[in-house]
Scaffold this active site. Structure first.
Site, short mmCIF file in Angstrom:
data_model
loop_
_atom_site.label_atom_id
_atom_site.label_comp_id
_atom_site.label_asym_id
_atom_site.label_seq_id
_atom_site.Cartn_x
_atom_site.Cartn_y
_atom_site.Cartn_z
N ASN A 280 0.85 -1.19 0.00
CA ASN A 280 0.00 0.00 0.00
C ASN A 280 0.89 1.24 0.00
O ASN A 280 2.11 1.14 0.04
CB ASN A 280 -0.96 -0.02 1.20
CG ASN A 280 -0.20 -0.08 2.50
OD1 ASN A 280 0.51 0.86 2.86
ND2 ASN A 280 -0.30 -1.20 3.20
N LYS B 255 -12.81 -0.77 16.76
CA LYS B 255 -11.47 -1.38 16.71
C LYS B 255 -10.78 -1.29 18.07
O LYS B 255 -10.11 -2.22 18.50
CB LYS B 255 -10.61 -0.68 15.66
CG LYS B 255 -10.84 -1.23 14.29
CD LYS B 255 -10.08 -0.54 13.20
CE LYS B 255 -10.77 -0.85 11.87
NZ LYS B 255 -10.41 0.07 10.81
N1 CTP Z 1 -2.63 -4.18 12.21
C1 CTP Z 1 -1.88 -5.23 12.69
N2 CTP Z 1 -1.80 -6.40 11.99
C2 CTP Z 1 -2.47 -6.54 10.85
C3 CTP Z 1 -3.26 -5.50 10.36
C4 CTP Z 1 -3.30 -4.32 11.05
O1 CTP Z 1 -1.27 -5.08 13.74
N3 CTP Z 1 -2.37 -7.68 10.19
C5 CTP Z 1 -2.70 -2.93 13.00
C6 CTP Z 1 -2.25 -1.71 12.24
O2 CTP Z 1 -0.88 -1.43 12.46
C7 CTP Z 1 -3.11 -0.61 12.83
C8 CTP Z 1 -4.39 -1.35 13.14
O3 CTP Z 1 -4.04 -2.70 13.31
O4 CTP Z 1 -2.61 -0.12 14.05
C9 CTP Z 1 -5.35 -1.23 12.00
O5 CTP Z 1 -6.37 -2.09 12.25
P1 CTP Z 1 -7.21 -2.71 11.07
O6 CTP Z 1 -8.36 -3.41 11.68
O7 CTP Z 1 -6.38 -3.44 10.10
O8 CTP Z 1 -7.62 -1.39 10.44
P2 CTP Z 1 -7.95 -1.12 9.03
O9 CTP Z 1 -6.84 -1.54 8.12
O10 CTP Z 1 -8.36 0.28 9.03
O11 CTP Z 1 -9.11 -2.22 8.98
P3 CTP Z 1 -10.35 -2.44 8.04
O12 CTP Z 1 -9.74 -2.57 6.71
O13 CTP Z 1 -10.92 -3.70 8.57
O14 CTP Z 1 -11.19 -1.23 8.26
#
Ligand code: CTP
Length: 397
Positions: free
Chosen positions: A209, A336
Site C-alpha cells: 500500500n 477497533k
Molecule cells: N494491524 C496489525 N496487523 C495486521 C493489520 C493491522 O497489527 N495484520 C494494525 C495496524 O498497524 C493498525 C491497526 O491494526 O494499528 C489497524 O487495524 P485494522 O483493523 O487493520 O484497520 P484497518 O486496516 O483500518 O481495517 P479495516 O480494513 O478492517 O477497516
C-alpha cells in the site's frame, strides 16, 4: 513548532522584571501558543492586569474563588488544560512556596494541581539568590523535573551588580521549547511500527500500500526526543533511519509480527502505525508469473493481526492502534479500540497515507474524542504522545 497551539500558563510574580513578562507573552502568542496569565497580588502592584489580558487575549486568573473572568474555567480545569506553566519572573518567595508544597493563591494552587511541566525563571537580589535556602529550594525543584532558566548576571534593580537578573527573554523562549519537549517519556520503552509491508506474489511482484512511513518515523523521533528508549520496526521506506533508535527493518507482515512480538514484553508503550497487509497470496510463485491467460486470480489469505494479538497478551503495556477510515470514523475506530483491547486509536483518512500532513481523530478508552486539524505529521506525533502521557498519568479521564 513545539509551541504552536500549546496551552501555556504564564505565572507573573512580584519582581521588578514583571514587565518583561509582557514581551514573553507577545512572543509566545507569535509562536501560536494559547497564553493564560495568572498574576500574584504583588505582581498586580507592579504592573496592570489589563496589559497581560490585552496581549494574551485571555483574562488574568487572580482569584481562586471566582471561575475566571466569565470563562467559567476553574483553576483545576486550567491546571489540567496546561501543557506548560512558565513563571516569569519567579521571586524567592514563589520558589520557596512551590518547593514546600504551599498552595495559598491561584498560581501556587495551579502549580500543585497540574500534571504539566513547570518552567521557573528566577529574578531577585543577588544575596537572596545566594541564600542557601533559596539555592536549596531551586535544587529541590530541579530534582523534581522543573525547568530552571537563569538567572543571569548584571545590574540588579536594587542597585547592586551580581547574579539574580531575569534571564533574557530569548533564553526563556528557548527554555519553553526545550521544557515542552523535554523528557516526559523518560523511563518508557516505546515500540513503534511504521510503513507498509510487502506480500510477494512472485520474485518481482508484491501486494502493498502507499504508506510512506512518515507518521511512524515521526512518532519514533518524537518519543526519542522526549526521553524514551525507542524500537522502530519498519517495513520498506525511503526515510532515513532516525539516529538513536533500535531499528528493525522487515518486509512482510509475518516478519513485522515476529519482530514486534519479540520486543513486546519489554515495551511499556506500543504504537502500531504500520499499514500492515491484511491479506497475503496463499502461494508465492518461485518464478515470475507469465501473462499466459486473460484472467488471473490470486488467492489471498489473512495475515496475523499483530495488534489484536498484543491486545490479548498485554501485561501493562499502553497500546495504540491506527485505523484507516473513510466513513463513520468515530464509530468504526471505537469498535477497533474495543475489539483489539487498546488504550487509544488514531483514526486517519487515506489522504494522509503518502502525504506530509495528516488529519486525525484520536479516541481513547475513556471515550475522549479529539478531532485534530490537518497538521504536519511531526506535530501529529507530538500531540499523540501528549495524550498518551496524560492518559498514563490519569490526567485525562
Ligand atoms: N494491524 C496489525 N496487523 C495486521 C493489520 C493491522 O497489527 N495484520 C494494525 C495496524 O498497524 C493498525 C491497526 O491494526 O494499528 C489497524 O487495524 P485494522 O483493523 O487493520 O484497520 P484497518 O486496516 O483500518 O481495517 P479495516 O480494513 O478492517 O477497516
Amino acid at each position: 513548532m513545539v509551541i504552536r497551539d500549546k496551552n501555556i500558563i504564564l505565572g507573573v510574580t512580584g519582581g521588578i522584571a514583571a514587565y518583561k513578562a509582557l514581551e514573553l507573552t507577545r512572543l509566545l502568542k507569535k509562536e501560536g501558543a494559547v497564553v493564560w496569565p495568572i498574576m500574584t497580588e504583588s505582581a498586580k502592584k507592579l504592573i496592570s492586569a489589563l496589559s497581560f489580558e490585552t496581549l494574551a487575549g485571555n483574562p488574568v486568573f487572580d482569584d481562586l474563588f471566582r471561575p475566571t473572568g466569565g470563562t467559567g474555567i476553574s483553576h483545576i480545569e486550567l491546571a489540567d488544560r496546561a501543557d506548560l506553566i512558565v513563571i516569569v519572573p519567579a521571586t524567592a518567595n514563589i520558589i520557596g512556596k512551590i518547593a514546600s508544597g504551599i498552595a495559598d493563591d491561584t498560581l501556587t494552587t495551579v502549580v500543585m494541581a497540574t500534571g504539566a511541566r513547570v518552567l521557573i525563571a528566577p529574578a531577585m537580589n543577588h544575596r537572596m539568590y545566594e541564600n542557601p535556602i533559596v539555592k536549596g529550594n531551586i535544587e529541590k525543584l530541579k530534582a523534581q523535573g522543573y525547568c530552571i532558566v537563569g538567572p543571569g548576571e548584571g545590574e540588579l534593580a536594587c542597585g547592586w551588580e551580581g547574579k539574580g537578573r531575569l534571564a533574557p527573554i530569548e533564553e526563556i523562549m528557548d527554555g519553553v521549547g526545550e521544557c515542552l519537549s523535554t523528557k516526559d517519556l523518560a523511563g518508557e520503552k516505546v515500540l513503534v511500527t511504521a510503513a507498509s509491508t510487502r506480500e510477494a506474489i512472485d520474485p518481482v511482484r508484491f501486494i502493498s500500500n502507499a504508506s510512506s512511513g512518515r507518521m511512524g518515523y515521526a512518532l519514533a523521533k518524537a518519543a526519542l526526543r522526549r526521553g524514551a528508549e525507542v524500537v522502530l520496526v519498519s517495513g520498506p521506506s525511503a526515510l532515513p533511519v532516525p539516529p538513536g533508535v533500535t531499528f528493525v527493518g522487515v518486509t512482510t507482515a509475518s516478519e513485522m509480527g515476529e519482530a514486534s512480538i519479540r520486543y513486546f514484553p519489554q515495551s511499556t508503550i506500543v504504537v502500531m502505525a504500520a499499514a500492515v497487509a491484511d491479506y497475503r497470496p496463499v502461494k508465492r510463485h518461485p518464478t515470475k508469473v507469465k501473462k499466459v491467460s486473460s484472467l488471473l486470480t490470486i488467492e489471498l489469505e489473512r495475515t496475523q493481526d499483530i495488534l489484536k494479538e498484543m491486545g490479548s497478551k498485554r501485561n501493562g503495556q499502553f497500546l495504540v492502534g491506527f485505523a484507516l477510515e473513510t466513513e463513520d470514523v468515530v464509530d468504526n475506530a471505537s469498535r477497533k479500540l474495543k475489539e483489539k483491547n487498546l488504550d487509544m486509536v488514531v483514526a486517519n483518512s487515506p489522504r494522509g497515507l503518502s502525504s506530509d500532513t495528516n488529519q486525525v481523530t484520536v479516541i481513547d478508552r475513556e471515550n475522549n474524542v479529539e478531532a485534530m486539524p490537518p497538521l504536519l505529521k511531526e506535530e501529529v506525533a507530538d500531540r499523540i504522545l501528549d495524550r498518551i502521557v496524560k492518559l498514563k498519568k490519569g490526567v485525562l479521564k
